[in-house]
Write a protein that holds these residues in place. Structure first.
Motif, mmCIF file in Angstrom:
data_model
loop_
_atom_site.group_PDB
_atom_site.id
_atom_site.type_symbol
_atom_site.label_atom_id
_atom_site.label_comp_id
_atom_site.label_asym_id
_atom_site.label_seq_id
_atom_site.Cartn_x
_atom_site.Cartn_y
_atom_site.Cartn_z
ATOM 1 N N ASN A 21 0.869 -1.126 0.109
ATOM 2 C CA ASN A 21 0.080 0.136 0.018
ATOM 3 C C ASN A 21 0.925 1.304 -0.102
ATOM 4 O O ASN A 21 1.476 1.802 0.930
ATOM 5 C CB ASN A 21 -0.903 -0.216 1.110
ATOM 6 C CG ASN A 21 -1.683 1.407 1.405
ATOM 7 O OD1 ASN A 21 -1.550 2.229 0.657
ATOM 8 N ND2 ASN A 21 -2.938 0.891 1.914
ATOM 9 N N GLU A 56 -6.393 3.247 4.330
ATOM 10 C CA GLU A 56 -6.939 1.943 4.547
ATOM 11 C C GLU A 56 -7.856 1.936 5.673
ATOM 12 O O GLU A 56 -8.983 2.933 5.761
ATOM 13 C CB GLU A 56 -5.891 0.705 4.834
ATOM 14 C CG GLU A 56 -6.373 -0.522 4.382
ATOM 15 C CD GLU A 56 -5.399 -1.689 5.155
ATOM 16 O OE1 GLU A 56 -4.686 -1.870 4.816
ATOM 17 O OE2 GLU A 56 -6.221 -1.626 6.216
ATOM 18 N N GLY A 109 -10.578 3.143 0.679
ATOM 19 C CA GLY A 109 -9.045 3.155 0.454
ATOM 20 C C GLY A 109 -8.464 3.649 -0.863
ATOM 21 O O GLY A 109 -9.146 3.305 -1.813
ATOM 22 N N PHE A 150 -5.457 2.739 -1.973
ATOM 23 C CA PHE A 150 -4.435 1.750 -2.786
ATOM 24 C C PHE A 150 -5.346 0.817 -3.611
ATOM 25 O O PHE A 150 -6.410 0.519 -3.233
ATOM 26 C CB PHE A 150 -3.751 1.218 -1.839
ATOM 27 C CG PHE A 150 -4.230 -0.009 -0.998
ATOM 28 C CD1 PHE A 150 -5.180 0.503 -0.048
ATOM 29 C CD2 PHE A 150 -3.956 -1.247 -1.263
ATOM 30 C CE1 PHE A 150 -5.675 -0.873 0.613
ATOM 31 C CE2 PHE A 150 -4.481 -2.358 -0.610
ATOM 32 C CZ PHE A 150 -5.590 -2.058 0.462
ATOM 33 N N ILE A 151 -4.597 0.275 -4.643
ATOM 34 C CA ILE A 151 -5.378 -0.972 -5.180
ATOM 35 C C ILE A 151 -4.340 -2.165 -5.019
ATOM 36 O O ILE A 151 -3.408 -2.095 -4.872
ATOM 37 C CB ILE A 151 -5.292 -0.674 -7.112
ATOM 38 C CG1 ILE A 151 -6.301 -1.748 -7.663
ATOM 39 C CG2 ILE A 151 -4.140 -0.618 -7.491
ATOM 40 C CD1 ILE A 151 -6.819 -1.376 -8.822
ATOM 41 N N ARG A 152 -5.007 -3.159 -5.005
ATOM 42 C CA ARG A 152 -4.573 -4.680 -4.540
ATOM 43 C C ARG A 152 -3.301 -4.648 -5.396
ATOM 44 O O ARG A 152 -3.550 -4.716 -6.449
ATOM 45 C CB ARG A 152 -5.621 -5.582 -4.670
ATOM 46 C CG ARG A 152 -5.971 -5.921 -5.974
ATOM 47 C CD ARG A 152 -7.334 -6.815 -5.881
ATOM 48 N NE ARG A 152 -8.491 -6.174 -5.350
ATOM 49 C CZ ARG A 152 -9.601 -6.628 -5.092
ATOM 50 N NH1 ARG A 152 -9.890 -8.003 -5.306
ATOM 51 N NH2 ARG A 152 -10.749 -5.864 -4.564
ATOM 52 N N ASP A 158 -9.333 -2.495 -0.366
ATOM 53 C CA ASP A 158 -8.637 -1.505 -1.323
ATOM 54 C C ASP A 158 -9.677 -0.911 -2.190
ATOM 55 O O ASP A 158 -10.824 -0.739 -1.971
ATOM 56 C CB ASP A 158 -7.829 -2.334 -2.438
ATOM 57 C CG ASP A 158 -8.935 -3.032 -3.715
ATOM 58 O OD1 ASP A 158 -7.983 -3.588 -4.669
ATOM 59 O OD2 ASP A 158 -9.847 -3.533 -3.188
#
Ligand code: HBI
Ligand code: FE
Length: 290
Positions: free
Chosen positions: A13, A97, A116, A118-120, A132
């Motif tokens: 992340n 997150e 969130g 972030f992307i996985r 995510d």
């Protein structure tokens, strides 16, 4: 003060060390997403477009288009919020997150959905435990265009703050889990999905509706509050609402009384069927008894 999330893995992340505001929001820095990250969003989106028509509830499928989530690439939360706000007054705010419970509830109570940023990572394409951006925005945001669902989410935020004070959060969290995350909706065409945890998971989108293993039981507020849940596998019981209006009305119950009754009754295992249940499908549990 609710539970503070565990330390965040910065290798997975890239926002882990982003500067946070007092309300735990960060700058999405939309221009910093790489071509690979945009492409991963598009591949996740295409996977869901394969399985969701005929399985996701109609309001969800319509909202994906209304909110222009069908266009390529990771959404810019500011622009997405400008569209969503015009419909139900909600906005989507970027966070690293998970945020502490009390922060999460304050955002919901003020019609802000924390997503969130972030992307996985590729190695967790199919499933990841943390929420995510694909789970939060593709899974949760479309139904915030539905007035009753949106009002429920706002009420959940206000109820969450109260539940924290009463020490009953675990009961209320189950309501969120078995509806907003993993709920099914009864429609004239049959059962349809509205839970974000299912909508953002290719395999559970099929399993939740079509596999014989899990139970499917009609929504019952206090029954749900007593029912334990699974966090690292498919659900063993799915609860079914008749409408988002029914879900919203359930919130108008006096939760203080409900908490008192629930406190004096035994908890229910995730796979159990209870004598008073309105059972729509009694599961074989074949999948779970491996
Ligand atoms: N934070 N960002 C975020 N997203 C969630 O879904 C979330 C959270 N913090 C707490 C939380 N969910 C749950 O513990 C509450 O619903 C009980
Ligand atoms: Fe979620």
């Amino acid at each position: 003060m609710g539970a503070t999330p565990a330390a965040i893995d910065s290798s997975k992340n890239r926002y882990a060390n982003s500067p946070r505001s007092a309300d735990w929001t960060i700058d999405q820095q939309w221009h910093t997403y790489s071509a690979e990250e945009h492409d991963r969003w598009d591949r996740l989106f295409r996977c869901q477009q394969e399985v969701l028509p005929g399985r996701a509830c109609a309001p969800f499928l319509e909202a994906v288009n209304t909110l222009q989530l069908s266009s390529a690439g990771i959404p810019n939360m500011e622009r997405l919020s400008d569209r969503l706000e015009k419909i139900t007054g909600w906005r989507v705010v970027p966070v690293v997150e998970l945020v502490p419970d009390d922060v999460f509830f304050d955002h919901l109570a003020n019609r802000r959905f924390p997503a969130g940023a972030f992307i996985r990572p590729e190695e967790e394409f199919d499933y990841l435990e943390e929420p995510d951006i694909f789970h939060d925005i593709f899974g949760h945001v479309p139904l915030l265009t539905n007035p009753s669902y949106a009002k429920f989410m706002e009420a959940y935020g206000k109820g969450g703050q109260r539940a924290l004070q009463l020490g009953q959060l675990h009961n209320l969290a189950r309501l969120y889990w078995y509806t907003i995350e993993f709920g099914l909706l009864q429609t004239a065409q049959g059962l349809r999905i509205f839970g974000a945890g299912i909508l953002s998971s290719p395999r559970e989108s099929v399993f939740s509706l079509e596999d014989a293993s899990p139970n499917r039981v009609a929504f019952d507020l206090e029954r749900i509050m007593r029912t334990k849940h699974i966090i690292d596998d498919f659900q063993q019981t799915y609860f079914v609402i008749d409408s988002f209006e029914q879900l919203l009305e359930s919130c108008y119950a006096d939760f203080t009384d409900a908490y008192q009754r629930v406190k004096s009754q035994p908890e229910i295992e995730a796979h159990e069927i209870m004598p008073d249940d309105n059972v729509l499908h009694r599961g074989t549990h074949a999948y779970f008894d491996k």
